[in-house]
Motif scaffolding. Sequence first.
Motif, PDB file in Angstrom:
ATOM      1  N   MET A 131       0.840  -1.168   0.000  1.00 18.19           N
ATOM      2  CA  MET A 131       0.000   0.000   0.000  1.00 18.19           C
ATOM      3  C   MET A 131       0.891   1.239   0.000  1.00 18.19           C
ATOM      4  N   MET A 132       0.719   2.054  -0.997  1.00 17.16           N
ATOM      5  CA  MET A 132       1.504   3.283  -1.138  1.00 17.16           C
ATOM      6  C   MET A 132       0.576   4.492  -1.108  1.00 17.16           C
ATOM      7  N   TRP A 133       1.139   5.610  -0.679  1.00 15.77           N
ATOM      8  CA  TRP A 133       0.411   6.878  -0.714  1.00 15.77           C
ATOM      9  C   TRP A 133       0.325   7.358  -2.148  1.00 15.77           C
ATOM     10  N   GLN A 134      -0.858   7.782  -2.571  1.00 17.56           N
ATOM     11  CA  GLN A 134      -1.046   8.377  -3.888  1.00 17.56           C
ATOM     12  C   GLN A 134      -1.556   9.797  -3.698  1.00 17.56           C
ATOM     13  N   THR A 135      -0.995  10.714  -4.444  1.00 18.52           N
ATOM     14  CA  THR A 135      -1.388  12.113  -4.309  1.00 18.52           C
ATOM     15  C   THR A 135      -2.891  12.268  -4.557  1.00 18.52           C
ATOM     16  N   PRO A 136      -3.614  12.830  -3.581  1.00 14.00           N
ATOM     17  CA  PRO A 136      -5.060  13.004  -3.750  1.00 14.00           C
ATOM     18  C   PRO A 136      -5.398  14.051  -4.810  1.00 14.00           C
ATOM     19  N   LYS A 137      -6.542  13.886  -5.414  1.00 11.50           N
ATOM     20  CA  LYS A 137      -7.063  14.874  -6.363  1.00 11.50           C
ATOM     21  C   LYS A 137      -7.926  15.833  -5.548  1.00 11.50           C
ATOM     22  N   THR A 138      -7.498  17.079  -5.444  1.00 10.78           N
ATOM     23  CA  THR A 138      -8.214  18.041  -4.599  1.00 10.78           C
ATOM     24  C   THR A 138      -8.873  19.155  -5.410  1.00 10.78           C
ATOM     25  N   ASP A 139      -8.975  18.953  -6.715  1.00 13.47           N
ATOM     26  CA  ASP A 139      -9.574  19.987  -7.560  1.00 13.47           C
ATOM     27  C   ASP A 139     -10.718  19.433  -8.415  1.00 13.47           C
ATOM     28  N   TRP A 140     -11.563  18.597  -7.795  1.00 13.55           N
ATOM     29  CA  TRP A 140     -12.713  18.065  -8.504  1.00 13.55           C
ATOM     30  C   TRP A 140     -13.605  19.219  -8.947  1.00 13.55           C
ATOM     31  N   ALA A 141     -14.102  19.152 -10.188  1.00 14.20           N
ATOM     32  CA  ALA A 141     -14.935  20.249 -10.692  1.00 14.20           C
ATOM     33  C   ALA A 141     -15.914  19.741 -11.750  1.00 14.20           C
ATOM     34  N   TRP A 142     -17.021  20.430 -11.827  1.00 12.61           N
ATOM     35  CA  TRP A 142     -18.024  20.203 -12.856  1.00 12.61           C
ATOM     36  C   TRP A 142     -18.004  21.401 -13.777  1.00 12.61           C
ATOM     37  N   ARG A 143     -17.980  21.163 -15.084  1.00  6.16           N
ATOM     38  CA  ARG A 143     -17.952  22.267 -16.030  1.00  6.16           C
ATOM     39  C   ARG A 143     -19.252  22.338 -16.841  1.00  6.16           C
ATOM     40  N   SER A 144     -19.703  21.189 -17.300  1.00  3.18           N
ATOM     41  CA  SER A 144     -20.959  21.119 -18.048  1.00  3.18           C
ATOM     42  C   SER A 144     -21.429  19.671 -18.032  1.00  3.18           C
ATOM     43  N   GLU A 145     -22.528  19.390 -18.699  1.00  2.42           N
ATOM     44  CA  GLU A 145     -23.060  18.025 -18.739  1.00  2.42           C
ATOM     45  C   GLU A 145     -22.072  17.037 -19.366  1.00  2.42           C
ATOM     46  N   THR A 146     -21.228  17.519 -20.268  1.00  4.71           N
ATOM     47  CA  THR A 146     -20.296  16.617 -20.960  1.00  4.71           C
ATOM     48  C   THR A 146     -18.850  16.814 -20.554  1.00  4.71           C
ATOM     49  N   GLU A 147     -18.560  17.872 -19.803  1.00  4.85           N
ATOM     50  CA  GLU A 147     -17.190  18.145 -19.392  1.00  4.85           C
ATOM     51  C   GLU A 147     -17.090  18.200 -17.876  1.00  4.85           C
ATOM     52  N   GLY A 148     -15.930  17.859 -17.399  1.00  4.08           N
ATOM     53  CA  GLY A 148     -15.691  17.890 -15.966  1.00  4.08           C
ATOM     54  C   GLY A 148     -15.013  16.614 -15.532  1.00  4.08           C
ATOM     55  N   ASP A 149     -14.916  16.453 -14.222  1.00  2.00           N
ATOM     56  CA  ASP A 149     -14.271  15.273 -13.678  1.00  2.00           C
ATOM     57  C   ASP A 149     -15.317  14.197 -13.424  1.00  2.00           C
ATOM     58  N   PHE A 150     -14.965  12.967 -13.722  1.00  2.00           N
ATOM     59  CA  PHE A 150     -15.852  11.843 -13.504  1.00  2.00           C
ATOM     60  C   PHE A 150     -15.225  10.906 -12.478  1.00  2.00           C
ATOM     61  N   PHE A 151     -15.989  10.503 -11.489  1.00  2.99           N
ATOM     62  CA  PHE A 151     -15.536   9.606 -10.434  1.00  2.99           C
ATOM     63  C   PHE A 151     -15.496   8.186 -10.984  1.00  2.99           C
ATOM     64  N   GLU A 152     -14.321   7.578 -10.958  1.00  2.59           N
ATOM     65  CA  GLU A 152     -14.143   6.233 -11.498  1.00  2.59           C
ATOM     66  C   GLU A 152     -13.609   5.303 -10.429  1.00  2.59           C
ATOM     67  N   TYR A 153     -13.534   4.020 -10.769  1.00  2.00           N
ATOM     68  CA  TYR A 153     -13.053   3.015  -9.815  1.00  2.00           C
ATOM     69  C   TYR A 153     -11.636   3.317  -9.349  1.00  2.00           C
TER      70      TYR A 153
END
Length: 139
Positions: free
Chosen positions: A1-23
């Motif tokens: 188990m290693m530390w992975q840099t967290p994503k701290t800039d989640w954002a929504w831009r539009s219905e088709t653009e933005g960040d999507f939460f994945e596995y």
Amino acid sequence: MMWQTPKTDWAWRSETEGDFFEYTDYNRIKGNIEYLKELAKEVYLPFSIIDMGNDKTRSDYPYADEINTLADNLEIIVENTYPVSIGTKTVYEDNGKFIGYADLNRIESATLNIYNNLNRIKAGKFRLSFRFGARRMRI
């Protein structure tokens, strides 16, 4: 188990653009929480967190109770280490709204804050060096 840099800039831009939460995002958050528990064990007394199960794969998607467990475990770590504000937890329900960008930013920012603080505490711990007979020991 290693530390992975967290994503701290989640954002929504539009219905088709933005960040999507994945596995992979779920696995990163889960892995970072497990890492924080082990790091906290080096600085404080051991404690338990709620089992988060196996990592997700491309065909898996986290359920509401699994997202709630991530937040619960973050609170357990804070309760067993030092008081720090991690924001207000949102409780998710089956067939309800899914985790949003604000909560993802809250969780990931909190893991990063706890990680930095635990590493500072660990680095600041004093170590005494003394001699037992002919051998020098560090504790």
